[in-house]
Design a protein around this motif. Structure first.
Motif, PDB file in Angstrom:
ATOM      1  N   ILE A  56       1.136  -1.328  -0.260  1.00  0.00           N
ATOM      2  CA  ILE A  56      -0.168  -0.635   0.145  1.00  0.00           C
ATOM      3  C   ILE A  56       1.122   1.329   0.158  1.00  0.00           C
ATOM      4  CG2 ILE A  56      -1.811   0.925   0.835  1.00  0.00           C
ATOM      5  CD1 ILE A  56      -3.006  -1.241  -0.070  1.00  0.00           C
ATOM      6  N   LEU A  57       1.884   1.200   0.917  1.00  0.00           N
ATOM      7  CA  LEU A  57       3.009   2.066   0.627  1.00  0.00           C
ATOM      8  C   LEU A  57       3.333   2.592  -0.243  1.00  0.00           C
ATOM      9  CD1 LEU A  57       4.752   4.842   2.660  1.00  0.00           C
ATOM     10  CD2 LEU A  57       6.059   2.508   3.004  1.00  0.00           C
ATOM     11  N   ALA A  58       3.904   0.836  -1.012  1.00  0.00           N
ATOM     12  CA  ALA A  58       4.445   1.519  -2.094  1.00  0.00           C
ATOM     13  C   ALA A  58       3.930   2.197  -3.274  1.00  0.00           C
ATOM     14  CB  ALA A  58       5.142   0.270  -3.127  1.00  0.00           C
ATOM     15  N   GLN A  62       4.203   5.903  -5.233  1.00  0.00           N
ATOM     16  CA  GLN A  62       3.792   6.140  -6.926  1.00  0.00           C
ATOM     17  C   GLN A  62       3.118   6.699  -6.946  1.00  0.00           C
ATOM     18  OE1 GLN A  62       6.039   4.101  -8.240  1.00  0.00           O
ATOM     19  NE2 GLN A  62       5.533   5.343 -10.261  1.00  0.00           N
ATOM     20  N   LEU A  63       1.925   7.092  -6.584  1.00  0.00           N
ATOM     21  CA  LEU A  63       0.954   8.110  -6.823  1.00  0.00           C
ATOM     22  C   LEU A  63       1.314   9.706  -6.652  1.00  0.00           C
ATOM     23  CD1 LEU A  63      -2.226   6.669  -5.886  1.00  0.00           C
ATOM     24  CD2 LEU A  63      -1.025   6.857  -8.470  1.00  0.00           C
ATOM     25  N   LEU A  64       2.652   9.974  -5.750  1.00  0.00           N
ATOM     26  CA  LEU A  64       2.940  10.883  -5.281  1.00  0.00           C
ATOM     27  C   LEU A  64       4.159  11.361  -5.668  1.00  0.00           C
ATOM     28  CD1 LEU A  64       2.891  10.773  -0.826  1.00  0.00           C
ATOM     29  CD2 LEU A  64       1.766  12.284  -2.909  1.00  0.00           C
ATOM     30  N   PHE A  74       9.689  10.748  -3.854  1.00  0.00           N
ATOM     31  CA  PHE A  74       8.729   9.957  -3.683  1.00  0.00           C
ATOM     32  C   PHE A  74       8.975   8.543  -4.699  1.00  0.00           C
ATOM     33  CE2 PHE A  74       6.203  13.358  -2.398  1.00  0.00           C
ATOM     34  CZ  PHE A  74       6.274  13.166  -1.948  1.00  0.00           C
ATOM     35  N   ALA A  75      10.181   8.494  -5.899  1.00  0.00           N
ATOM     36  CA  ALA A  75      10.386   7.894  -6.640  1.00  0.00           C
ATOM     37  C   ALA A  75      11.387   7.080  -5.911  1.00  0.00           C
ATOM     38  CB  ALA A  75      10.087   8.274  -8.075  1.00  0.00           C
ATOM     39  N   VAL A  76      11.989   7.814  -5.059  1.00  0.00           N
ATOM     40  CA  VAL A  76      13.145   6.908  -4.532  1.00  0.00           C
ATOM     41  C   VAL A  76      13.085   6.336  -3.348  1.00  0.00           C
ATOM     42  CG1 VAL A  76      15.371   7.921  -3.340  1.00  0.00           C
ATOM     43  CG2 VAL A  76      14.797   9.185  -4.879  1.00  0.00           C
ATOM     44  N   LEU A  77      11.764   6.987  -2.463  1.00  0.00           N
ATOM     45  CA  LEU A  77      11.253   6.022  -1.485  1.00  0.00           C
ATOM     46  C   LEU A  77      10.428   4.734  -2.425  1.00  0.00           C
ATOM     47  CD1 LEU A  77       9.878   8.704   0.820  1.00  0.00           C
ATOM     48  CD2 LEU A  77      11.833   7.662   1.101  1.00  0.00           C
ATOM     49  N   VAL A  78      10.142   4.965  -3.443  1.00  0.00           N
ATOM     50  CA  VAL A  78       9.501   3.591  -3.623  1.00  0.00           C
ATOM     51  C   VAL A  78      10.374   2.530  -3.539  1.00  0.00           C
ATOM     52  CG1 VAL A  78       8.449   2.728  -5.476  1.00  0.00           C
ATOM     53  CG2 VAL A  78       7.306   4.079  -5.188  1.00  0.00           C
TER      54      VAL A  78
END
Length: 112
Positions: A56-58, A62-64, A74-78
């Protein structure tokens, strides 16, 4: 029909290794095999409880990541989330393959 001990260990291992794809493999294995093998029931539930929130977090990250200018953060966090999910699933799968129950250190107990 009950699983043999080898099949029980195999499905438990696959439930953990499936973390590379998120929570879907663990959910399917838990739904289909939980009543057929005790080790599979225990380990697939553990894998599902671990992978569900991170999946769910991913999706949210991804949307953010579509936000202009700051979306790259946010892409790096994904990617970090996915790497954590994958490495943790592999570690758990190795233990399950050795017939050792695995408990994730950070795990929400959402499914009982």
């Amino acid at each position: 029909m009950p699983l043999t001990p080898t099949e029980d260990r195999q499905w438990a291992t696959i439930a953990h290794f499936g973390a590379i794809l998120g929570c879907i493999p663990a959910l399917i294995i838990y739904s289909v095999f939980r009543s057929r093998g005790p080790f599979t029931a225990q380990e697939s539930k553990e894998a599902l409880n671990f992978t569900f929130p991170l999946t769910i977090l991913a999706i949210v990250l991804q949307l953010l990541s579509l936000i202009p200018v700051i979306g790259w953060v946010f892409a790096v966090l994904v990617v970090i989330d996915w790497l954590f999910l994958t490495v943790s699933g592999v570690r758990a799968g190795i233990n399950a393959n050795k017939s050792r129950p695995y408990r994730y250190g950070l795990n929400l107990r959402l499914f009982h």
